[in-house]
Motif scaffolding. Structure first.
Motif, short mmCIF file in Angstrom:
data_model
loop_
_atom_site.label_atom_id
_atom_site.label_comp_id
_atom_site.label_asym_id
_atom_site.label_seq_id
_atom_site.Cartn_x
_atom_site.Cartn_y
_atom_site.Cartn_z
N ARG A 222 18.44 -0.47 4.15
CA ARG A 222 19.79 -0.06 3.60
C ARG A 222 19.90 -0.95 2.26
N LEU A 224 23.11 -2.40 -0.27
CA LEU A 224 24.39 -2.86 -0.10
C LEU A 224 24.80 -2.90 -1.58
N ARG A 267 28.59 -21.43 3.46
CA ARG A 267 29.45 -21.56 4.59
C ARG A 267 30.11 -22.74 4.56
N ARG A 292 18.10 -10.31 -0.83
CA ARG A 292 18.00 -10.55 0.39
C ARG A 292 17.02 -11.62 0.54
N GLU A 320 32.93 -8.11 0.58
CA GLU A 320 33.88 -6.92 1.07
C GLU A 320 35.26 -7.55 1.31
N VAL B 17 20.70 -15.66 11.56
CA VAL B 17 20.89 -15.11 10.36
C VAL B 17 22.03 -16.30 9.75
N ALA B 18 22.72 -16.68 10.67
CA ALA B 18 23.68 -17.80 9.98
C ALA B 18 23.38 -18.95 10.91
N GLN B 33 33.23 -11.27 10.10
CA GLN B 33 33.61 -11.65 8.77
C GLN B 33 34.90 -12.80 8.54
N ASP B 39 29.05 -12.93 5.31
CA ASP B 39 29.09 -11.95 4.41
C ASP B 39 28.49 -10.77 4.44
N SER B 40 28.46 -9.59 3.55
CA SER B 40 27.92 -8.26 3.75
C SER B 40 26.35 -8.14 4.01
N MET B 41 25.84 -9.42 3.35
CA MET B 41 24.27 -9.42 3.48
C MET B 41 23.78 -10.34 4.76
N ASP B 42 24.77 -11.13 5.26
CA ASP B 42 24.42 -11.84 6.48
C ASP B 42 24.69 -10.84 7.57
N LEU B 44 24.44 -7.35 7.40
CA LEU B 44 23.21 -6.31 7.31
C LEU B 44 22.19 -7.08 7.82
N ASN B 45 21.64 -8.37 7.57
CA ASN B 45 20.66 -9.14 8.40
C ASN B 45 20.72 -8.98 10.01
N VAL B 47 22.49 -6.54 11.77
CA VAL B 47 22.35 -5.42 12.00
C VAL B 47 20.68 -5.05 11.94
N GLU B 60 25.49 2.91 9.68
CA GLU B 60 27.00 2.08 9.15
C GLU B 60 28.26 2.51 9.50
#
Lengths: 393, 86
Positions: A222, A224, A267, A292, A320, B17-18, B33, B39-42, B44-45, B47, B60
């Motif tokens: 997918r 983004l 973070r 990525r 977002e 992923v984190a 979040q 974030d959106s990348m984390d 998605l990873n 998922v 989605e």
């Protein structure tokens, strides 16, 4: 030891990924060095064969100090000149006005005139730890003291070890990162006459196209919205190329290739802006894959020196859950920074009626020495135009 | 899989992923979040990892159902049960 930013005075060799006799091609990763930006993979600047490794893992060396000898692939060992590993590949990234003059190549020996045989690494480490070499038993040729001997001496010595100063998690020192950000941003605000433009873009068409595309894809394939924003920004530079480059020499010349930096927030605080190299040839899928990869390696602390020293423009995106807009500070010696706020549903006029549409505010912070507001406006308009018809299937 | 197993698997993929998150301190109602800072990348990873582990499509439009560990366990259990019936 390459310079990975002009405020960098020394670096710690963490690991060798090659050994004597290994053949290397330009761009191969040969070593890992620890800096304020995390552990950085060092790429070799030319092809050849590794002659001798002059530094040992764990050793901290000043910028400019030789790490290894590199011979031409054909005539290795036959009086191959000592080549300093990666001298000027790394154009200073953070703060650079005077060209970096390599400091003396070899760290001062522990005791000049001392007859104790010891490797340079062992001497440097002993100085760092404040211990006398005579107290250390050597295991090298002729009883010479090696770095490992010094480390062993320290670990078995009854005295406290903490002389070197406590280090946090290896590879990332938050205080150092904060210092690097402060140096770069202070320089930007001192030297670069910024001008700023903002523009609101209707993202609804792009969002609809993206949702339709992603519905037919597994999660690992997918895209983004962030990848579309980066792709449109890179493509728009073709129309206003003077916004892409590094203001290092006079007169300023824009860069032909686009190494697109991405501001990645950590973070724990702080940020790093590694670049996607050669982004001008990438389609949105390739941009997504590169994002990525670079985000994962930033989080893991495995970036390459070219990625943190060669950026030609930077994009900062709030993602977002952020706020409406971001007005950035240029990352010197670059000449522009593009900021995207968080995309949000807003009432917008679309084909004559007010509708809820996904909107994003894009901003440009640019260097007034090399471009003007009119050109900057053309650039943001071009990003808008490209996002109305994103280049996705 | 029991809800406990599902939660453990979810937390394993989340902390992969984190890596800076501490599995022991993640609460069932922590938002991915806003509380955990993904974030959106984390996300998605995450998922992608769940897709790989469970073989579920996770479109989605279902993302809001993965917003917290508690919601995710419910969602995964429901989808796996539906898949088993099919």
């Amino acid at each position: 030891m390459p310079s990975l930013g002009a405020d960098m005075e020394e670096g710690k060799l963490v690991e060798w990924l090659v050994g004597p006799g290994d053949k290397v091609a330009k761009g191969d990763i040969v070593a890992v060095v620890e800096t304020q930006k995390g552990a950085i993979e060092i790429e070799i600047f030319e092809a050849g064969e590794i002659g001798a490794l002059l530094a040992e893992p764990g050793q901290t060396l000043p910028v400019g100090a030789p790490l290894a000898r590199l011979g031409a692939a054909e005539d290795v060992g036959v009086s191959a000149p000592a080549v300093q590993a990666a001298p000027a590949v790394a154009a200073p990234c953070i703060a650079a006005p005077p060209p970096p003059v390599p400091p003396p190549a070899v760290p001062a020996p522990a005791a000049i005139g001392d007859t104790v045989l010891a490797s340079p690494a062992a001497r440097a480490r002993a100085v760092e730890l404040g211990i006398g070499l005579r107290a250390v038993a050597g295991s090298g040729p002729g009883g010479a003291i090696l770095l490992s001997d010094v480390e062993r001496h320290v670990s078995t010595a009854p005295t406290p070890v903490a002389q070197g100063g406590p280090k946090g998690k290896p590879g990332l020192d938050m205080a150092e990162m904060r210092r690097a950000i402060a140096a770069a941003m202070t320089r930007a605000k001192r030297e670069i006459p910024h001008y700023y433009l903002t523009h609101e873009i209707d993202l609804q068409s792009a969002q609809d196209r993206l949702a339709a595309l992603n519905a037919g894809r597994t999660p690992d394939q997918r895209l983004l919205m962030g990848a579309l924003l980066v792709h449109a920004t890179v493509k728009a530079l073709a129309k206003v190329p003077e916004l892409n480059g590094r203001h290092e020499a006079h007169p300023y010349t824009p860069s032909a290739v686009i190494h697109c930096g991405l501001a990645i927030a950590m973070r724990g605080g702080g940020l790093i802006a590694p670049a996607i190299l050669e982004a001008q040839v990438m389609d949105p899928d390739a941009i997504m894959q590169a994002m990525r990869d670079i985000v994962a390696r930033t989080r893991a602390g495995r970036l390459r020196n070219s990625e943190i020293t060669q950026g030609t423009i930077t994009i900062s995106s709030l993602g977002e859950t952020g706020v409406d807009a971001l007005i950035g500070v240029i990352y010197p010696p670059q000449v522009a920074l593009v900021g995207f706020g968080a995309p949000r549903l807003k009432p917008m006029v679309h084909v004559g009626t007010v509708q809820p549409r996904l909107a994003v505010t894009v901003s440009l912070a640019a260097d007034h020495r090399v471009s003007d507001g009119r050109r900057g406006a053309m650039f943001l308009s071009e990003i808008d135009r490209l996002l109305q018809e994103p280049a996705i299937p | 899989m029991t809800p406990t197993d599902l939660r453990a698997a979810f937390i394993t993929d989340l902390t992969a992923v984190a890596p800076d998150l501490d599995a022991a301190t993640i609460g069932d109602d922590d938002h991915m979040q806003t509380d955990l800072g993904l974030d959106s990348m984390d996300f998605l990873n995450l998922v992608s990892a769940l897709h790989k582990r469970f073989g579920l499509p996770i479109p989605e439009t279902d993302y809001p159902r993965l917003a917290t560990p508690a919601k995710a366990v419910t969602y995964l259990a429901e989808m796996l049960a539906a898949g088993n019936r099919a």
